[in-house]
Design an enzyme around this catalytic site. Structure first.
Site, PDB file in Angstrom:
ATOM      1  N   ARG A 114       0.849  -1.203   0.000  1.00 58.62           N
ATOM      2  CA  ARG A 114       0.000   0.000   0.000  1.00 58.62           C
ATOM      3  C   ARG A 114       0.879   1.245   0.000  1.00 58.62           C
ATOM      4  NH1 ARG A 114      -2.526  -3.528   3.654  1.00 58.62           N
ATOM      5  NH2 ARG A 114      -4.616  -4.187   3.024  1.00 58.62           N
TER       6      ARG A 114
ATOM      7  N   ASP B 163     -10.150  -4.734   8.159  1.00 58.85           N
ATOM      8  CA  ASP B 163      -9.184  -5.704   8.696  1.00 58.85           C
ATOM      9  C   ASP B 163      -9.872  -6.622   9.708  1.00 58.85           C
ATOM     10  OD1 ASP B 163      -7.175  -4.543   7.162  1.00 58.85           O
ATOM     11  OD2 ASP B 163      -6.690  -3.076   8.712  1.00 58.85           O
TER      12      ASP B 163
ATOM     13  N   ARG C 104     -12.085  -9.135   7.967  1.00 60.45           N
ATOM     14  CA  ARG C 104     -11.298 -10.258   7.418  1.00 60.45           C
ATOM     15  C   ARG C 104     -10.951 -11.249   8.527  1.00 60.45           C
ATOM     16  NH1 ARG C 104      -8.013  -6.286   3.352  1.00 60.45           N
ATOM     17  NH2 ARG C 104      -9.358  -6.641   1.554  1.00 60.45           N
TER      18      ARG C 104
ATOM     19  N   HIS D 263      -3.072   0.661   8.634  1.00 60.68           N
ATOM     20  CA  HIS D 263      -3.630  -0.281   7.660  1.00 60.68           C
ATOM     21  C   HIS D 263      -2.495  -0.745   6.753  1.00 60.68           C
ATOM     22  CE1 HIS D 263      -6.583  -2.196   5.222  1.00 60.68           C
ATOM     23  NE2 HIS D 263      -6.490  -1.371   4.198  1.00 60.68           N
TER      24      HIS D 263
END
Ligand code: APR
Length: 312
Positions: free
Chosen positions: A88, A148, A151, A175
């Site tokens: 990211r 998150d 998940r 993140h």
């Protein structure tokens, strides 16, 4: 008065957000993108599903910001997604320009909005939106922790063969690869996770959570996840629009909380009409605190790069 939500970026995440907002009839939607025709076309297509789906909101696509005026919430999804092999953080400089432009314009037209940032690298993009908008810290909030955590909950439920609705968990921190899934606080209807799964299994699920975004990127090859990210962003939009005051893990500007200052990181917050109404300081073990410190430090590194860019 009807509520209004602007979604900047009519790509995979933005369009999915707009559709979910319409499906839930949360607000009228304005979809903004720089590509001519794309927000107009997608917006009209969504509007035309209203009679079938049974929602009654206005959806307008545009390349400018005039139609976004006086939005209650602005969701920023504009920017490049990851490709396989990218972190990211690799998106930092390219997305900085896009997010600063979007936040500046959106803030000028909707000075009282809550900004929900989705573009990656998330925490650094929250900082960017916070700086350029000049908004109070309560009204700039990032979507990461819900995704998150979703998940993590998915993987726990799948492992145990139980409903995801029975699984609660909390993932804090930035993140990125250093996010902090708090295993100690994960439970299945109140039963601690450690009583249900052995350590090796838990470690495997934690790692899969950390790599959750990359797992999808690897499959898609040309982009990153958007169904779960848009669902997560819209949970935040709903909590603000309906003033639900849900307690959700979100990226927030910290000024002393958990010992960090001047950085965005994922923490549990109360999210209501005013934006972030409270930040919770969970009592962490030493190991958890040091994982959080590592995560905050990695966000700080990116912010430092942006500070240097802003100064030059
Ligand atoms: N203003 C408005 N829209 C822009 C701008 C800009 N300055 N620059 C780019 N866009 C638009 C693109 O035209 C594109 O339609 O942003 C959209 C991005 O869409 P996708 O490429 O489909 O990317 P998406 O999967 O939606 O991800 C967007 O969200 O989850 C994060 O990491 C992800 O940073 C990425 C962002």
């Amino acid at each position: 008065m009807r509520k209004k939500v602007t979604v900047v970026g009519a790509g995979n995440v933005g369009a999915s957000c707009a559709l979910r907002i319409a499906d839930k009839e949360l607000a009228d939607v304005v979809l903004v993108d720089i590509v001519e025709g794309v927000p107009q076309g997608k917006g009209l297509d969504m509007l035309e599903s209203g009679p079938v789906q049974g929602y009654d909101v206005s959806i307008v696509g545009t390349n400018g910001y005039e139609a976004t005026a006086n939005s209650d919430v602005v969701v920023i999804t504009a920017g490049f997604p990851r490709k396989p092999g990218m972190s990211r953080d690799d998106l930092l400089l390219a997305n900085y320009d896009i997010v600063s432009n979007a936040a500046k314009q959106a803030a000028a037209y909707s000075p009282n909005a809550v900004l929900v940032v989705v573009t990656n690298p998330l925490d650094a993009m929250c900082w960017t939106a916070f700086k350029v908008s000049g908004f109070p810290k309560q009204r700039v909030v990032g979507m990461a922790g819900i995704l998150d955590t979703a998940r993590f909950r998915t993987f726990i439920a799948e492992e145990l063969g139980v409903s995801v609705e029975s699984v609660t968990a909390l993932v804090m921190g930035g993140h990125g690869d250093t996010m902090v899934p708090l295993v100690r606080l994960a439970s299945v209807s109140g039963i601690p996770l450690a009583e249900l799964l052995d350590q090796a299994t838990i470690d495997r699920l934690v790692q899969r959570t950390r790599d959750g975004g990359a797992e999808i990127v690897k499959y898609l090859k040309t982009g990153s996840a958007y169904y779960a990210p848009s669902a997560s962003a819209v949970e935040m939009v709903e909590s603000v629009i309906k003033d639900k005051k849900k307690v959700l893990p979100c990226s927030a500007y910290l000024e002393g909380e958990y010992g960090f200052t001047g950085v965005f990181a994922g923490v549990p917050v109360t999210l209501g009409a005013a934006g972030i109404e409270k930040i919770y300081e969970v009592k962490l073990s030493q190991a958890e605190q040091s994982m959080l410190a590592k995560s905050a430090a990695s966000v700080e590194e990116l912010i430092d790069i942006l500070k240097r860019k802003m100064a030059s």
